[in-house]
Design an enzyme around this catalytic site. Structure first.
Site, mmCIF file in Angstrom:
data_model
loop_
_atom_site.group_PDB
_atom_site.id
_atom_site.type_symbol
_atom_site.label_atom_id
_atom_site.label_comp_id
_atom_site.label_asym_id
_atom_site.label_seq_id
_atom_site.Cartn_x
_atom_site.Cartn_y
_atom_site.Cartn_z
ATOM 1 C CE1 TYR A 130 18.234 37.983 87.906
ATOM 2 C CE2 TYR A 130 18.443 36.031 88.766
ATOM 3 C CZ TYR A 130 18.264 37.379 88.734
ATOM 4 O OH TYR A 130 18.965 37.437 89.583
ATOM 5 C CE LYS A 175 16.679 53.867 83.849
ATOM 6 N NZ LYS A 175 16.710 54.744 84.993
ATOM 7 C CG ASP A 206 15.772 55.294 88.280
ATOM 8 O OD1 ASP A 206 14.273 54.627 87.618
ATOM 9 O OD2 ASP A 206 16.412 56.384 87.512
ATOM 10 C CG ASP A 230 17.645 39.420 92.823
ATOM 11 O OD1 ASP A 230 18.019 38.535 93.384
ATOM 12 O OD2 ASP A 230 19.017 39.379 92.270
ATOM 13 C CG ASP A 234 17.806 41.096 98.162
ATOM 14 O OD1 ASP A 234 16.949 39.949 98.194
ATOM 15 O OD2 ASP A 234 19.487 41.069 98.423
HETATM 16 C C1 IPM Z 1 16.384 34.908 94.849
HETATM 17 C C2 IPM Z 1 18.473 35.116 95.050
HETATM 18 C C3 IPM Z 1 18.466 34.386 93.675
HETATM 19 C C4 IPM Z 1 18.446 34.805 92.154
HETATM 20 C C5 IPM Z 1 20.243 33.929 93.252
HETATM 21 C C6 IPM Z 1 20.787 32.753 93.823
HETATM 22 C C7 IPM Z 1 20.251 32.824 92.706
HETATM 23 O O1 IPM Z 1 18.970 36.281 94.650
HETATM 24 O O2 IPM Z 1 16.071 34.424 94.733
HETATM 25 O O3 IPM Z 1 16.204 36.782 94.755
HETATM 26 O O4 IPM Z 1 18.966 36.033 91.630
HETATM 27 O O5 IPM Z 1 17.185 34.808 91.736
HETATM 28 MG MG MG Z 2 17.671 37.737 94.969
#
Ligand code: IPM
Ligand code: MG
Length: 339
Positions: A130, A175, A206, A230, A234
């Site tokens: 990023y 990794k 992984d 990130d 999720d």
């Molecule tokens: C998160 C989101 C952000 C990220 C996006 C919206 C830029 O997915 O905060 O997890 O990738 O960090």
């Molecule tokens: Mg995210």
């Protein structure tokens, strides 16, 4: 903390408009004395004005103590610069702290973990892939992954401090078998863990994704570079039962931003069915950061109570609206405060 906190409140786009007002109401209900400073940034603003965020918006944010943030739509357009990433970078919010805890109640979603778990992902938040060192050419595109000593040391230190307040176990996720930048990150994290007397192990990212799904109860604090964090967050949200339950804190040395892990969810925006609990729990993290532990605990109790009562939005298999859930949280808080 100053006597009256100034909180920059950014609803953003999509369901950000629906979940942030309840989070603000909850902060009021627990009795936080704060000055609410609304700031409009995001995709909606970009469509209208050609700018998603202006320097003056950042100046307003800097003048506040912290930010409560909803969600912003980020289109797949190379000319659009992510607002959230700009805020994280410009305010140097280097630690993205994402707690994941199993619920005590059954939820009607498919991937929920079988055993109780409670872990925190500490994601490096300003560099890695990023870092914005990118180029698009005619026949190739590059994104440079930047991992620095300063960036790795400070995120490792944040993770170690959290681990020491908990079970003192750190998992370094990388990794390093493939990426030299990960080898660097790994070594710095190991050094910091040793210096701080934190027990650590390491996992390839992984294998980590696999094991988080199979046995999340094994983990306490995870530290990892930006993109891995990130993705793993999720995955972890699915184990909890819904992204709609997962809050986060983006923390720097003196400033912080609190936001639900979920995005702007354009598919359900405007329907009044978004789960406000991730935003409400982000407000709880704001209170913890501000040293208001009792108020923070009260919010957690209210959320647990509402879920136990079965007042659930559609993401958890329920039928309650955003309003129903936030009304129930606030009613519980008011009831307790009257006692
Ligand atoms: C998160 C989101 C952000 C990220 C996006 C919206 C830029 O997915 O905060 O997890 O990738 O960090
Ligand atoms: Mg995210």
């Amino acid at each position: 903390m100053v006597s009256q906190m100034k909180v920059a409140v950014i609803e953003g786009d999509g369901i950000g408009h629906e979940v942030i007002p309840p989070a603000v109401d909850v902060l009021k209900a627990v009795g936080l004395d704060f000055n609410n400073v609304p700031v409009e940034v995001g995709y909606g603003k970009w469509e209208r004005t050609g700018h998603a965020i202006d320097d003056s918006d950042l100046a307003v944010m800097r003048d506040c103590d912290c930010i409560l943030f909803g969600a912003i739509t980020t289109p797949n357009d190379p000319n659009y610069q992510s607002v959230l990433l700009r805020i994280r970078r410009e305010l140097d919010l280097y630690a993205n702290v994402r707690p994941f805890r199993s619920l005590n109640i059954p939820v009607d979603t498919p991937y929920v973990a079988r055993e109780p778990f409670d872990f925190i992902i500490v994601r490096e938040n300003t560099e890695g892939l990023y870092g914005s060192k990118e180029e698009i050419g005619k026949d190739r595109a590059t994104s440079t992954r930047i991992i620095t000593l300063k960036g790795s040391e400070r995120i490792a230190l944040t993770a170690c401090k959290l681990a020491k307040e908990r079970d003192n176990r750190l998992t370094i996720v990388h990794k390093a078998n493939v990426l030299k930048s990960c080898g660097f990150f790994r070594e710095v994290c190991i050094d910091v863990a040793r210096e701080n007397g934190v027990r650590y192990n390491e996992m390839l990212v992984d294998a980590m994704a696999y094991d988080l799904i199979l046995a999340p109860q094994k983990y306490d604090v995870l530290v990892t570079p930006n993109l891995f964090g990130d993705i793993l967050s999720d995955v972890s949200a699915a184990l909890v039962g819904s992204l709609g339950l997962c809050p986060s804190a983006n923390i720097g040395d003196t400033y912080a931003l609190f936001e639900p892990v979920h995005g702007s969810a354009p598919d359900i925006a405007g329907k009044g069915i978004a789960n406000p609990l991730a935003a409400i729990l982000s407000a709880k993290m704001l209170l913890e950061w501000a040293g208001e532990r009792e108020k923070a605990n009260l919010i957690q109790r209210a959320v647990d109570h509402v879920l136990e009562k079965g007042i659930k939005t559609a993401d958890l298999g329920g039928q309650a609206s955003t309003q129903n859930v936030s009304d129930a949280v606030i009613a519980y808080i008011r009831g307790i405060k009257r006692l």
